[in-house]
Design an enzyme around this catalytic site. Sequence first.
Site, PDB file in Angstrom:
ATOM      1  N   GLU A 167       0.717  -0.987   0.013  1.00  0.00           N
ATOM      2  CA  GLU A 167      -0.020  -0.016   0.041  1.00  0.00           C
ATOM      3  C   GLU A 167       0.890   1.405   0.086  1.00  0.00           C
ATOM      4  OE1 GLU A 167      -2.790   0.477   3.314  1.00  0.00           O
ATOM      5  OE2 GLU A 167      -3.998   1.684   2.154  1.00  0.00           O
ATOM      6  N   ASN A 198      -2.592  -6.600   5.332  1.00  0.00           N
ATOM      7  CA  ASN A 198      -2.631  -7.600   4.339  1.00  0.00           C
ATOM      8  C   ASN A 198      -3.642  -8.833   4.809  1.00  0.00           C
ATOM      9  OD1 ASN A 198      -0.425  -6.421   3.040  1.00  0.00           O
ATOM     10  ND2 ASN A 198       0.670  -7.330   4.976  1.00  0.00           N
ATOM     11  N   HIS A 215      -6.671  -2.481  15.067  1.00  0.00           N
ATOM     12  CA  HIS A 215      -6.917  -1.484  14.061  1.00  0.00           C
ATOM     13  C   HIS A 215      -6.566  -2.406  12.807  1.00  0.00           C
ATOM     14  CE1 HIS A 215      -6.167   2.129  11.761  1.00  0.00           C
ATOM     15  NE2 HIS A 215      -5.613   1.392  10.850  1.00  0.00           N
ATOM     16  N   GLU A 216      -5.653  -3.228  12.637  1.00  0.00           N
ATOM     17  CA  GLU A 216      -5.617  -4.061  11.444  1.00  0.00           C
ATOM     18  C   GLU A 216      -6.508  -5.384  11.473  1.00  0.00           C
ATOM     19  OE1 GLU A 216      -3.238  -3.075   9.640  1.00  0.00           O
ATOM     20  OE2 GLU A 216      -2.367  -1.493  11.157  1.00  0.00           O
ATOM     21  N   HIS A 254      -9.472  -3.755   9.626  1.00  0.00           N
ATOM     22  CA  HIS A 254      -9.307  -3.668   8.395  1.00  0.00           C
ATOM     23  C   HIS A 254      -9.790  -4.978   7.626  1.00  0.00           C
ATOM     24  CE1 HIS A 254      -7.742   0.170   7.494  1.00  0.00           C
ATOM     25  NE2 HIS A 254      -6.651  -0.030   8.168  1.00  0.00           N
TER      26      HIS A 254
HETATM   27 ZN   LIG Z   1      -5.049   1.390   8.994  1.00  0.00          ZN
END
Ligand SMILES: [Zn+2]
Length: 910
Positions: free
Chosen positions: A192, A330, A362-363, A366
């Site tokens: 990213e 990912n 947080h991840e 996602h």
């Molecule tokens: Zn983030």
Amino acid sequence: MSTIALPNATTSIERPSSTPIRAHPALAGMAADPVHKKIFCNPHNHSFQFLSESATVTSVDTSTNFRLPRNIVPTKYAIRIRPDFETFRFTGYELVNIRIDESSSSIVLNATELEIDFAKVDQEGTTHDCRIELDSELERVTLSFEGTLEPGHAVLEITFQGSLNDQLSGFYRSKFTDENGNTHYIATTQFEATDARKAFPCFDEPDLKAVFAIELDTPSDYLAVSNAPDIGTTDLGGGYKRVAFADTIPMSTYLVAFVIGPLEASPPHMSGDTPIRIISKPGQSHLHQFALKAAAHALEFFTDWFSIPYPGSKLDLIAIPDFAFGAMENLGAVTFRETLLLVDPERSSSSELERVVDVISHEIAHMWFGDLVTMKWWNGLWLNEAFATFMELLATDHFNPEWNRWVSFGLSKGAAFGTDGLHNTRPIEFTVVKPSDAEGMFDVLTYEKGASVLRMLERYLGPDTFRSGITRYLNSHRFANAETTDLWTALEEASDQPIAQTMVDWVFQGGYPIVHVSSNDSEITISQKPFSYLSDLARAGINEEESQIGTIWNVPLSVRVGTQLHKFLLGSEPITLPLQNPHDLVIANIGGWGFFRVSYDKELSGRLLANFSQLADLEKFNLASDLWAQTLSLMVGVDHFFELIEAVKDEEDPNLWELISSALHLIDLAASSEKQEAVAKRCNNSLLPILDKLGFEARPDEQEGLARLRATVIEALGTIGHDNETIAECKDLFVKEMSAESDIDPNIVSAVLAVVAANGDEADFAFILDKYRHPSTPQEENRYLMALTKFEHPELIKKVLKMTLGEIRSQNGPFVIASLLSGRTSGVLTWNFLTENWDALLERFPDNTIPRMLSGVAALISDESYSLEGKIRTFFESHPIPTGEKSLKQTLEKYAIYLTFRKRLLETIR
Ligand SMILES: [Zn+2]
């Protein structure tokens, strides 16, 4: 992604912000290995299955040349990659199933820093060999051929090669040394925003989702990880093996990952049907348990909150020794900085543990918000990041309510306020033409302002309505893409309220209002105006039309007048409310969740200070934060702020005191040498009673917040207050640690080290340096590294500066320099070092960290001659930075604000 915030990385009043990945000088043309050209024949499930025809691709404006044509789109990639750990080159082979919507005699896709050796396309048995044309500026390759592809399906075959770079982006290498002094490498990815094209030719735009089937050829004793579970290993002979991974769900290219190295995985921990593993370099398995617990918690929490199953089939969390960001989502193979994943709860402060839970949550958020439903294009990045930040806070608050996560978010919101009050701010969402425009989006405005605005909306609508709108949104766009208007539509359907109309002010214009509340005997009047720190626009380096601060907002406001509660949208017209009793307490922004500041007239403000203990924690915090902002922008004199400090002396919220101590730090930096004593006296008058009450030692039953408060108070007393007793106590604890008699409490160790270093000598430096070199945890490494930046002796400062060019990892060097720039003694020395070694630093550090490094420039205000400002501006005019031009402008505007404040302070402080 998660941004990076190393503890004590900067003494500026805000948390540092982040920008993204570096564009690397072309690697094409470097000496090549023989290409691995064996024809792909997969023994497992990599047979080509086309995505369902319902997978739609939106029409986009491709006229700018920055968007790929939409006549041909990918449905599935089968990719095989083989890195070579001797030459640090890699070879690759891919078969891409494509769907042709309009006939064509060429295919355009993205590639950069790759050599493409061969390409052909096959449609129903007819093969076309391709001419290969690379365009390094547009980062594209055009494959053209004799004949035409007709609407339908075809298979594209490409062989390619490239280098494992040191830039921490694309496919890169990360290095570590084991306990016997042997060096090892990990080959890993960070794609990213637009660096998948550095690893394999691809349709590198977020809405061009496809299924990925990956095979990695690796040394036989290495661990290979990708997004999906490993479904089989074949011995290739010659010390190599081939690991094949299952098909992924349809996903964007920027979420693909492969990590290969001498790594160690924890045994899988099952959360429902999903195995979770922590992966790190060997010898760190004792640091896996806390992360496993936090990950299992987050996975369960979000599965329940979204009422949608986890979209992956396994979840690996991988610690990478060299990593430019905080972490990267990912799908199924989340990568992290070591310090944000590997932790020993017994040897960590509660802030360090909180940060680990934050980032893991947080991840994992996602996986739904970003991976399952993805923004259509980079202008919608905020949707991913603001939501992941918002969800992170919900999950962390649930993990440990004692952390009071929504109150400590006040500090992060303060960082967003700090940047968003600059004329050089920007709207949360803006038009992105070139993908590189998106690189400036990884900052506090996307993450912290975005999350604050969502919190404001959630509180306004009520949590249940908000949640039902979000679930509706995710279900409507799963396995596909969405944009901001889709979110408003879903929330409008759930709430029956005009969301789009209210939110447009907050998302599409920069800045925020300050709501003013004034009173007479019978009523109060409430109005708004835009807030800015600097009234003199020329000092911000811009003219009036260029200011990015908006003019008017639809402000969701709740106000308490005595016992009466009022909720309304404040627009351009002032609103008047009756005052039952002329002595009623008036609080605007009840609960403290609005993204705006509040100022009160003298009468109302005095009443609030006198009744401070009646306010909620976040309301108290906001009152202090808003008053400090008005002080910094010269709307009120610094005496008002000192009055506030006096009024809150019995408060124990660590966030409130962190805010106050940052403010005192800036005041101390701004004060000339003869005024410093006055600042020290004020600091000690307020803080010594708190330390007397708390003591240096934690009580067994005390609340976690008190440990943070103790650390804040010790550091302020020992550095700003120069309090002899505090310094002596810190030195005593340090000596005990040096003689291995006892360890310092992890909650106060950073503070103690800062105090010791600020008053320390060469022997102290040598001990801290040794601890940095031989840490027992990644957090310890950070603490000792940052302590090295607090020494005041010029020779010791020079030693640390020199280390940033070699010994200190490039992921950390920028933070070391930022911290040194903010020191009273080290600032100018560091500025000189920076200008003398500019090219070397730019070459060495990842692009996204350069703006972070420069954030320290704003603190260069202790130069008594004022001669530095002109030099700094001139320097940057002739030395542009590769990315984050906007961040640099923001830093320079902050610098102008601090200098203006300094001038006023020196006239007034007594
Ligand atoms: Zn983030």
